[in-house]
Each structure stands twice: as C-alpha cells, then as structure tokens.
Design an enzyme around this catalytic site. Structure first.
Site, PDB file in Angstrom:
ATOM      1  N   ASP A 104      -4.666   0.282   3.204  1.00 17.14           N
ATOM      2  CA  ASP A 104      -4.894   1.338   2.237  1.00 17.14           C
ATOM      3  C   ASP A 104      -6.026   0.980   1.274  1.00 17.14           C
ATOM      4  O   ASP A 104      -6.895   1.803   0.993  1.00 17.14           O
ATOM      5  CB  ASP A 104      -3.609   1.627   1.462  1.00 17.14           C
ATOM      6  CG  ASP A 104      -3.747   2.849   0.590  1.00 17.14           C
ATOM      7  OD1 ASP A 104      -3.548   3.962   1.096  1.00 17.14           O
ATOM      8  OD2 ASP A 104      -4.087   2.696  -0.601  1.00 17.14           O
ATOM      9  N   GLY A 155      -3.960   6.505   1.049  1.00 16.64           N
ATOM     10  CA  GLY A 155      -4.600   6.445   2.369  1.00 16.64           C
ATOM     11  C   GLY A 155      -3.590   6.302   3.489  1.00 16.64           C
ATOM     12  O   GLY A 155      -3.655   7.012   4.502  1.00 16.64           O
ATOM     13  N   ASP A 156      -2.635   5.385   3.327  1.00 20.68           N
ATOM     14  CA  ASP A 156      -1.602   5.186   4.347  1.00 20.68           C
ATOM     15  C   ASP A 156      -0.738   6.436   4.515  1.00 20.68           C
ATOM     16  O   ASP A 156      -0.431   6.855   5.629  1.00 20.68           O
ATOM     17  CB  ASP A 156      -0.701   4.010   3.964  1.00 20.68           C
ATOM     18  CG  ASP A 156      -1.362   2.661   4.193  1.00 20.68           C
ATOM     19  OD1 ASP A 156      -2.378   2.608   4.903  1.00 20.68           O
ATOM     20  OD2 ASP A 156      -0.845   1.662   3.660  1.00 20.68           O
ATOM     21  N   LEU A 157      -0.337   7.014   3.391  1.00 21.45           N
ATOM     22  CA  LEU A 157       0.526   8.192   3.451  1.00 21.45           C
ATOM     23  C   LEU A 157      -0.212   9.383   4.062  1.00 21.45           C
ATOM     24  O   LEU A 157       0.347  10.123   4.883  1.00 21.45           O
ATOM     25  CB  LEU A 157       1.049   8.533   2.059  1.00 21.45           C
ATOM     26  CG  LEU A 157       1.921   7.458   1.401  1.00 21.45           C
ATOM     27  CD1 LEU A 157       2.290   7.862  -0.022  1.00 21.45           C
ATOM     28  CD2 LEU A 157       3.170   7.181   2.217  1.00 21.45           C
ATOM     29  N   SER A 184      -0.624   8.944   7.863  1.00 21.86           N
ATOM     30  CA  SER A 184       0.641   9.247   8.542  1.00 21.86           C
ATOM     31  C   SER A 184       0.924  10.738   8.583  1.00 21.86           C
ATOM     32  O   SER A 184       1.381  11.265   9.611  1.00 21.86           O
ATOM     33  CB  SER A 184       1.798   8.528   7.823  1.00 21.86           C
ATOM     34  OG  SER A 184       1.834   7.168   8.143  1.00 21.86           O
TER      35      SER A 184
END
Length: 200
Positions: free
Chosen positions: A157, A185-187, A190
């Site tokens: 992230d 960024g990660d969320l 996903s």
C-alpha cells in the site's frame, strides 16, 4: 475442517447469499487479495484460503492479538479472512501442485496477489490452469500491474500511495509528503478486483 478436492460439496457448510454454491480459491496474503476474497465469502461463496505450511500469511502475527498464551490470534488477520475455510499447501512441491490442480478443477474463481510471473514459474498461472478448468475466473492483484517497466516490482500500500502521487497531496506545507492514514490502495485494489470478478 477436512478439504477434499473431489467432494467439496459434501463437506463444506451450506452458505447463503448471492454467491452461494460458488467456490473461490484464495491464494493471497496481507490485505490486497484477502479483502477481495472476504467480500466474496460475505456474499455466500465458499472461499478456501491456501497458505504455505512453513510460510503462512504473516498478518497472523499482526497486532492487536486476542486470546491468551498459545491461543492468541491476530484480530488484524481475522478481519480480512472471516468466513473462509483454510488449507496448507506447498505449491513448490509436486504433491502440492497436484492437489492444487484438483481444487482448481472444482473451483469457479481463483484470486492471487503474487508478483506477476510467480504463478507461471510454479506452472500454475492462468494459461496452465485454464487447461484444468476453462471456466475458471482468474483474478491477479499486483502492485504495478501485469505489464510495464515496474510490473515485476513488489508493491504494498505504501509504495502504491507514494508512486501514485497520493502522498504529495497529503501533509503540511514545507514538510515531506505524508502517508494517507488508511490502507486505501490495498482496499481499493481488492474492491476493484471483486467488481471485475463479479462482472466476469
């Protein structure tokens, strides 16, 4: 819970929701990937998280920890892996690869978040797995995409936020850029992966 690649219907609990009956193989770690598969599980899919027996998802060690002594578990890990089944497989071993291919034949969706090329090196990339299961929806989440000059670089992230310029819009005048306070960024990766999977 025992996982039998040939009889998963008989040994997995019945799930409700719009994705009931859909089987997902979750070959992901940390957040970008586990959150995607968790959303599919929340919608009723049977999600099987696959971890290496000697190198499991290292968020299992992230605080806060709940429980006491040997029964402590990571609440951070739990929040992104709820409603999933789990199995340990060494995808570098021939036995592990063979069992993984059997699981793929029964699955509808596979989610992975290795650097591009890792699954291909294992002989388990999309081109190989579509021969096992032509209807498989294969979602690959990576830090910098499948192609381009940075595609082989690892990404988390922080690196996504920084290289994407988000840090430059955050912070205080006259001071260095500041990371955004959540793992956006990660969320986001996903969430977009889940939307793409549902569209496919």
């Amino acid at each position: 819970m025992q996982v039998d690649a040939d009889r998963h219907e008989a040994i997995t609990p019945r799930r409700d929701g719009p994705l009931a009956g859909v089987v997902v193989l979750d070959v992901t770690r940390v957040v970008a990937g586990p959150f995607c598969a968790m959303m599919l599980a929340d919608m009723g899919a049977t999600v099987i998280k696959i971890e290496h027996p000697q190198d499991p998802d290292y968020t299992r060690t992230f605080p806060p920890m709940v429980g006491n002594g040997d029964t402590q578990e990571s609440a951070f890990y739990a929040q992104y892996n709820r409603n999933k089944l789990g199995v340990s497989l060494d995808l570098r071993s021939e036995e592990g690869k063979a069992l993984f291919r059997r699981l793929v034949r029964k699955a509808d969706i596979l989610v992975e978040n290795f650097r591009p090329g890792v699954m291909d090196k294992l002989g388990l990339g999309y081109d190989a797995l579509k021969l096992e299961n032509p209807r498989l929806v294969y979602a690959a989440i990576s830090g910098f995409g499948r192609t381009g000059p940075n595609s082989r670089r690892p990404g988390y992230d922080n690196s996504g936020q920084a290289t994407g310029g988000l840090w430059s819009m955050n912070g205080y005048p006259g001071q260095p850029p500041v990371r955004v306070g959540t793992i956006i960024g990660d969320l986001s990766a996903s969430l977009y992966a889940a939307v793409g999977i549902l569209a496919a």
